[in-house]
Design a protein around this motif. Structure first.
Motif, PDB file in Angstrom:
ATOM      1  N   THR A  16     -16.518 -29.971  62.951  1.00  0.00           N
ATOM      2  CA  THR A  16     -15.913 -30.244  61.638  1.00  0.00           C
ATOM      3  C   THR A  16     -14.680 -31.108  61.838  1.00  0.00           C
ATOM      4  O   THR A  16     -14.131 -31.176  62.940  1.00  0.00           O
ATOM      5  N   ASP A  17     -14.292 -31.791  60.745  1.00  0.00           N
ATOM      6  CA  ASP A  17     -13.035 -32.554  60.817  1.00  0.00           C
ATOM      7  C   ASP A  17     -11.974 -31.931  59.916  1.00  0.00           C
ATOM      8  O   ASP A  17     -10.934 -32.528  59.660  1.00  0.00           O
ATOM      9  N   ASP A  18     -12.257 -30.714  59.446  1.00  0.00           N
ATOM     10  CA  ASP A  18     -11.288 -29.976  58.622  1.00  0.00           C
ATOM     11  C   ASP A  18     -10.203 -29.397  59.537  1.00  0.00           C
ATOM     12  O   ASP A  18     -10.471 -28.516  60.355  1.00  0.00           O
ATOM     13  N   HIS A  19      -8.994 -29.925  59.405  1.00  0.00           N
ATOM     14  CA  HIS A  19      -7.908 -29.529  60.310  1.00  0.00           C
ATOM     15  C   HIS A  19      -7.580 -28.039  60.228  1.00  0.00           C
ATOM     16  O   HIS A  19      -7.250 -27.417  61.252  1.00  0.00           O
ATOM     17  N   ASP A  20      -7.662 -27.451  59.050  1.00  0.00           N
ATOM     18  CA  ASP A  20      -7.367 -26.015  58.908  1.00  0.00           C
ATOM     19  C   ASP A  20      -8.374 -25.174  59.698  1.00  0.00           C
ATOM     20  O   ASP A  20      -8.003 -24.218  60.405  1.00  0.00           O
ATOM     21  N   LYS A  21      -9.662 -25.537  59.568  1.00  0.00           N
ATOM     22  CA  LYS A  21     -10.704 -24.800  60.284  1.00  0.00           C
ATOM     23  C   LYS A  21     -10.573 -25.005  61.790  1.00  0.00           C
ATOM     24  O   LYS A  21     -10.795 -24.083  62.582  1.00  0.00           O
ATOM     25  N   ILE A  22     -10.210 -26.223  62.188  1.00  0.00           N
ATOM     26  CA  ILE A  22     -10.041 -26.528  63.611  1.00  0.00           C
ATOM     27  C   ILE A  22      -8.885 -25.717  64.186  1.00  0.00           C
ATOM     28  O   ILE A  22      -8.989 -25.152  65.286  1.00  0.00           O
ATOM     29  N   CYS A  23      -7.796 -25.619  63.430  1.00  0.00           N
ATOM     30  CA  CYS A  23      -6.632 -24.845  63.892  1.00  0.00           C
ATOM     31  C   CYS A  23      -6.992 -23.382  64.087  1.00  0.00           C
ATOM     32  O   CYS A  23      -6.545 -22.738  65.052  1.00  0.00           O
ATOM     33  N   LEU A  24      -7.823 -22.851  63.169  1.00  0.00           N
ATOM     34  CA  LEU A  24      -8.249 -21.458  63.302  1.00  0.00           C
ATOM     35  C   LEU A  24      -9.090 -21.266  64.560  1.00  0.00           C
ATOM     36  O   LEU A  24      -8.976 -20.247  65.252  1.00  0.00           O
TER      37      LEU A  24
ATOM     38  N   ASP B  63     -14.297 -37.600  67.069  1.00  0.00           N
ATOM     39  CA  ASP B  63     -14.006 -36.730  68.217  1.00  0.00           C
ATOM     40  C   ASP B  63     -13.857 -35.276  67.771  1.00  0.00           C
ATOM     41  O   ASP B  63     -14.280 -34.347  68.475  1.00  0.00           O
ATOM     42  N   LEU B  64     -13.234 -35.071  66.593  1.00  0.00           N
ATOM     43  CA  LEU B  64     -13.059 -33.722  66.064  1.00  0.00           C
ATOM     44  C   LEU B  64     -14.398 -33.079  65.742  1.00  0.00           C
ATOM     45  O   LEU B  64     -14.641 -31.921  66.068  1.00  0.00           O
ATOM     46  N   ILE B  65     -15.301 -33.879  65.103  1.00  0.00           N
ATOM     47  CA  ILE B  65     -16.620 -33.350  64.742  1.00  0.00           C
ATOM     48  C   ILE B  65     -17.415 -33.006  65.994  1.00  0.00           C
ATOM     49  O   ILE B  65     -18.095 -31.969  66.059  1.00  0.00           O
ATOM     50  N   LYS B  66     -17.284 -33.866  67.033  1.00  0.00           N
ATOM     51  CA  LYS B  66     -18.008 -33.637  68.277  1.00  0.00           C
ATOM     52  C   LYS B  66     -17.508 -32.374  68.993  1.00  0.00           C
ATOM     53  O   LYS B  66     -18.299 -31.595  69.536  1.00  0.00           O
ATOM     54  N   ALA B  67     -16.198 -32.161  68.967  1.00  0.00           N
ATOM     55  CA  ALA B  67     -15.612 -31.033  69.687  1.00  0.00           C
ATOM     56  C   ALA B  67     -15.660 -29.734  68.904  1.00  0.00           C
ATOM     57  O   ALA B  67     -15.888 -28.661  69.479  1.00  0.00           O
ATOM     58  N   PHE B  68     -15.455 -29.824  67.568  1.00  0.00           N
ATOM     59  CA  PHE B  68     -15.321 -28.599  66.769  1.00  0.00           C
ATOM     60  C   PHE B  68     -16.406 -28.410  65.706  1.00  0.00           C
ATOM     61  O   PHE B  68     -16.463 -27.370  65.065  1.00  0.00           O
TER      62      PHE B  68
END
Length: 217
Positions: A23-31, A16-21
């Motif tokens: 990437t699945d890197d939480h730091d990059k997603i938070c940014l 779900d993270l890769i589909k939405a953002f």
């Protein structure tokens, strides 16, 4: 950690993270969330924000305006009442100063209201005096004193919105030798602190109760 439901503690799945953002890197997603996301607030927090902005707008209007008939300022409480009477709605996406200007325009239709005038002194060398005086004329709402003995010295009133243009005229036409000096920021009759509308206006605005000076500042 990134959640799909914070209250239930449900963490987002990797796919779900890769589909939405992407990437699945939480730091990059938070940014990404910080850069492009929207702050979500509860209904209670939103209501408190609206109430606070509503009062800030009223305070700004009370500080910048007077009753032109009496030259006295209105209380914040009276402006609040008048804003409610016209059903003014706060826009959380616009700053309070912009909305205060809109309120001033709207309230002029229901109560006697105008921007406080700035009391200024103008000093201009004799050579440029007539030209500068003619150019300033449209910006002067009232002239208190005018002395043409040699250099021009004038004391008058201008709308705050005209100040920069008036200053530009004085400076440009005298090549920096002229002076536009602010003597008072507000032309207010201080014989009584606040204006309370007569009973016949009660339908438009409630009678004002004398408030502490800090409320109108």
């Amino acid at each position: 950690m990134v959640f799909t439901n914070v209250s239930k503690g449900q963490a987002a799945k990797k796919e779900d993270l890769i589909k939405a953002f992407g990437t699945d890197d939480h730091d990059k997603i938070c940014l990404q969330i910080l850069d492009k996301g929207e702050l979500q607030v509860s209904e209670k927090e939103r209501q408190l924000q609206i109430e606070s902005m509503f009062r800030d707008i009223a305070t700004t209007v009370a500080d910048k305006c007077i009753n032109p008939e009496t030259k006295k300022p209105y209380t914040v409480s009276l402006i609040l009442k008048a804003m409610k009477d016209i059903h003014f709605s706060v826009k959380t996406t616009k700053n309070t100063k912009q909305q205060a200007l809109e309120v001033i325009r709207l309230l002029k239709e229901s109560i006697p209201l105008e921007r406080c005038q700035m009391r200024v002194r103008v000093q201009v060398p004799a050579k440029e005096a007539k030209r500068v005086r003619d150019k300033l004329a449209p910006h002067l709402t009232r002239v208190e004193e005018e002395n043409w003995s040699g250099d021009l010295e004038l004391i008058g009133y201008i709308d705050p919105g005209s100040y920069r243009q008036a200053e530009s005229i004085v400076q440009a036409d005298t090549r920096g030798r002229g002076i536009l000096e602010v003597l008072n920021l507000k032309d207010v009759d201080e014989s009584d602190d606040f204006y309370a509308p007569p009973a016949k206006q009660a339908g438009k605005a409630a009678a004002a109760v004398r408030a502490p000076a800090a409320e109108a500042s």
